[in-house]
Design an enzyme around this catalytic site. Structure first.
Site, PDB file in Angstrom:
ATOM      1  N   GLY A 153       0.818  -1.210   0.000  1.00 28.12           N
ATOM      2  CA  GLY A 153       0.000   0.000   0.000  1.00 28.12           C
ATOM      3  C   GLY A 153       0.847   1.253   0.000  1.00 28.12           C
ATOM      4  O   GLY A 153       1.967   1.266  -0.526  1.00 28.12           O
ATOM      5  N   SER A 154       0.337   2.305   0.616  1.00 30.57           N
ATOM      6  CA  SER A 154       0.990   3.616   0.579  1.00 30.57           C
ATOM      7  C   SER A 154       2.087   3.721   1.639  1.00 30.57           C
ATOM      8  O   SER A 154       2.076   3.016   2.653  1.00 30.57           O
ATOM      9  CB  SER A 154      -0.048   4.719   0.815  1.00 30.57           C
ATOM     10  OG  SER A 154      -0.502   4.693   2.157  1.00 30.57           O
ATOM     11  N   SER A 155       3.010   4.641   1.405  1.00 30.91           N
ATOM     12  CA  SER A 155       4.081   4.855   2.375  1.00 30.91           C
ATOM     13  C   SER A 155       3.541   5.455   3.672  1.00 30.91           C
ATOM     14  O   SER A 155       4.088   5.219   4.752  1.00 30.91           O
ATOM     15  CB  SER A 155       5.159   5.765   1.778  1.00 30.91           C
ATOM     16  OG  SER A 155       4.600   6.998   1.372  1.00 30.91           O
ATOM     17  N   GLU A 192       5.663  -3.326   0.799  1.00 27.29           N
ATOM     18  CA  GLU A 192       5.626  -3.115  -0.648  1.00 27.29           C
ATOM     19  C   GLU A 192       4.886  -1.802  -0.884  1.00 27.29           C
ATOM     20  O   GLU A 192       3.655  -1.767  -0.848  1.00 27.29           O
ATOM     21  CB  GLU A 192       4.923  -4.290  -1.339  1.00 27.29           C
ATOM     22  CG  GLU A 192       5.657  -5.615  -1.210  1.00 27.29           C
ATOM     23  CD  GLU A 192       6.976  -5.637  -1.962  1.00 27.29           C
ATOM     24  OE1 GLU A 192       7.163  -4.809  -2.889  1.00 27.29           O
ATOM     25  OE2 GLU A 192       7.834  -6.465  -1.628  1.00 27.29           O
ATOM     26  N   ILE A 212       0.656   4.729   5.217  1.00 30.08           N
ATOM     27  CA  ILE A 212       0.198   3.611   6.050  1.00 30.08           C
ATOM     28  C   ILE A 212       1.367   2.695   6.401  1.00 30.08           C
ATOM     29  O   ILE A 212       1.401   2.100   7.482  1.00 30.08           O
ATOM     30  CB  ILE A 212      -0.916   2.818   5.337  1.00 30.08           C
ATOM     31  CG1 ILE A 212      -2.083   3.752   4.985  1.00 30.08           C
ATOM     32  CG2 ILE A 212      -1.413   1.677   6.220  1.00 30.08           C
ATOM     33  CD1 ILE A 212      -2.725   4.430   6.173  1.00 30.08           C
ATOM     34  N   GLY A 213       2.343   2.602   5.506  1.00 29.65           N
ATOM     35  CA  GLY A 213       3.524   1.791   5.793  1.00 29.65           C
ATOM     36  C   GLY A 213       4.227   2.231   7.063  1.00 29.65           C
ATOM     37  O   GLY A 213       4.705   1.407   7.846  1.00 29.65           O
ATOM     38  N   CYS A 270       1.446   0.390  -8.426  1.00 33.01           N
ATOM     39  CA  CYS A 270       2.610   0.898  -7.705  1.00 33.01           C
ATOM     40  C   CYS A 270       3.826   1.060  -8.611  1.00 33.01           C
ATOM     41  O   CYS A 270       4.724   1.840  -8.303  1.00 33.01           O
ATOM     42  CB  CYS A 270       2.940  -0.024  -6.535  1.00 33.01           C
ATOM     43  SG  CYS A 270       3.223  -1.741  -7.012  1.00 33.01           S
TER      44      CYS A 270
END
Length: 517
Positions: free
Chosen positions: A229-231, A251, A233-234, A286
């Site tokens: 997902g997104s950075s 990822e 939320i990462g 992505c």
């Protein structure tokens, strides 16, 4: 009547906690209340406890269990492809070709490879050489399952990005919980239904839901968390994992550049960029091309080639094309619209720009020389917008790429061999493709993953198995040849001999033994 169902509703919708259906007939007035079971902290704890019990009992460790589950995943692809295609169309408006090829077919390949190679992957790696200090001994590397793992997947490729990591987790012998994205509700519901129907529920579970459910899952202790997902939320995932020192695979994404040299086959270049941008979920991927770098002199030819091939692919009115996905939801539509409407950006559009919020459609849009500090050049686009940044010379592309966070992918189109070699050696990215877009994703012998802000860890093929395994060092030592020099009382002679042994210095060993040192 009371009906228990999976929670698959957003937290900000109070009405989702109770749904009242009314029907009036000639004979009676009937009120039906459907209660949605809310996933709570105790449910998350119980779930992990049950799966850990199965893992500790050895349910998942054997080859037969692993290969049986993999073959059942294959049955899901074989028996339910029309349902999968339909769910993807409901969630994203995906064309059948994209769904069948880029999700189902890629999954089949991953599963078939794992089934074929699993015995080899599971076998210990023999260590050819041990040191003089351990002689006589033998050693090996044993691939040990981590335990109970959590996979949190994304909405843009909801089947591929959910099941592909699960393939690795199962192959490595783990119990696994899958949390699909609530932004692709039809796919999430189908995944929950099919995995419950086909897989061993004592070791594989699906939890549907949104922020609340994900938060409760992240509060548990896992042996690994795999997130796509997104950075933004990462970073939240990493913070939650740090509490339990849980390792993670992230990822993520980033702004993947495309560098176009004048020494290229421009027609094929344009086709491949379009296929990798708008032909892959309409830019919602992505590894989608995020911006193009080329020279001022060559840019008009690049723009003309892209326009020509876009019209050939999607017609004069691409908004009506059935061969392109829609934007996932109104929030993402508004985000993309805001990028386009920003001051000093909207007047840079040279192709496209049409929008329809009701249909969640945005036409393929090309922009030239937008400000480098604009939102469209500061954030990952994740949509059908493609800026072109022109340079005085192609050499400047290296500085532009280096000045930004490391991307998940970087692309180069050229026939210049020296430029290919320099690009591969000096550009830091999760992966590099020369003269195509995104196709490295389909090569199972290549690791797929990011670097820096585009992610950490990798998977696909054997790399997926490794991602969910612990490489355990095992040394087998004999009782023969026990040497007194390692035990007290210590002496100068023992010190010299041990140093020679540790350094594997054969000559010095003989010198010490013969009293010459």
């Amino acid at each position: 009547m009371i009906i228990g169902v999976r929670s698959n509703v957003k937290e900000d919708n109070p009405a989702s906690l109770g749904i009242r259906a009314q029907s009036l007939s000639v004979f009676a007035y009937v009120s039906v209340y459907v209660m949605v079971k809310v996933f709570q902290a105790a449910d998350a704890t119980d779930l992990v406890t049950e799966l850990r019990r199965s893992f500790d009992d050895g349910v998942t460790r054997g080859y037969e269990w692993r290969v049986t589950q993999l073959k059942k995943l294959l049955l899901i692809c074989d028996n339910h492809e029309p349902e999968i295609v339909s769910a993807l169309h409901d969630d994203l408006g995906k064309p059948e070709l994209e769904s069948s090829v880029y999700e189902v077919a890629l999954l089949r390949n991953s599963i078939n490879l794992a089934v074929k190679q699993l015995k080899d992957w599971m076998a210990p790696d023999k260590v050819a050489k041990t040191s003089l200090t351990t002689f006589p001994a033998s050693a090996e590397i044993v691939y040990e399952p981590l335990g109970v793992v959590l996979v949190i997947s994304a909405w843009n490729y909801p089947f591929l990005l959910s099941i592909d990591p699960v393939i690795g987790a199962i192959s490595a012998g783990n119990a696994v919980v899958l949390k699909p994205s609530e932004l692709a509700p039809a796919s999430s519901s189908l995944l929950a239904k099919l995995l419950e129907q086909y897989l061993d529920s004592s070791a594989v579970r699906v939890v549907e839901g949104a922020v609340t459910e994900t938060t409760l899952l992240l509060e548990q202790k896992w042996d690994k968390i795999f997130y796509t997902g997104s950075s933004r939320i990462g970073r939240i995932i990493m913070m939650a994992a740090a509490k339990h020192l849980t390792p993670v695979v992230l990822e993520l994404g980033g702004k993947s550049p495309v560098v176009i040299d004048s020494d290229t086959n421009l027609k094929i270049t344009a086709k491949r960029i379009i296929a990798g941008k708008w032909g892959c979920n309409n830019g919602q991927a992505c590894i989608s091309p995020d911006y193009i770098l080329t020279t001022k002199e060559f840019s008009p030819k690049v723009i003309d080639a892209l326009k020509q091939e876009l019209e050939a692919f999607y017609g004069k009115n691409p908004m009506e094309s059935k061969d392109m996905s829609r934007i996932v939801n109104s929030n993402h539509f508004d985000r993309l619209s805001k990028m386009l409407e920003e001051k000093e950006v909207s007047d840079k559009i040279v192709y496209g720009g049409q929008k329809n919020r009701d249909k969640l459609k945005i036409a393929p849009t090309i922009l030239v020389d937008v400000p480098l500090d604009s939102q469209i050049m500061s954030e990952e686009i994740f949509g059908p917008l493609l800026p072109i940044i022109t340079l005085n010379n192609l050499e400047e592309c290296f500085d532009v790429i280096r000045s930004r966070p490391k991307p998940l992918a970087a692309y180069l189109f050229t026939q210049n061999q020296k430029l290919k070699e320099r690009f591969a050696l000096t550009v830091s990215a999760g992966g590099i493709v020369v003269n195509d877009i995104a196709v490295h994703l389909a090569v199972p012998t290549l690791p797929f993953g990011g670097v820096g802000e585009s992610g950490m860890g990798s998977y696909h093929g054997k790399f997926s198995f490794d991602a969910f395994s612990h490489k355990k060092a095992v040394l087998y030592k004999s009782f023969i040849g026990d040497a007194a020099i390692r035990y007290p009382p210590y002496s100068t002679g023992k010190l010299r001999l041990l140093k020679a042994l540790v350094n594997s210095n054969i000559l010095e060993i003989f010198r010490v033994i013969l009293g010459l040192s």
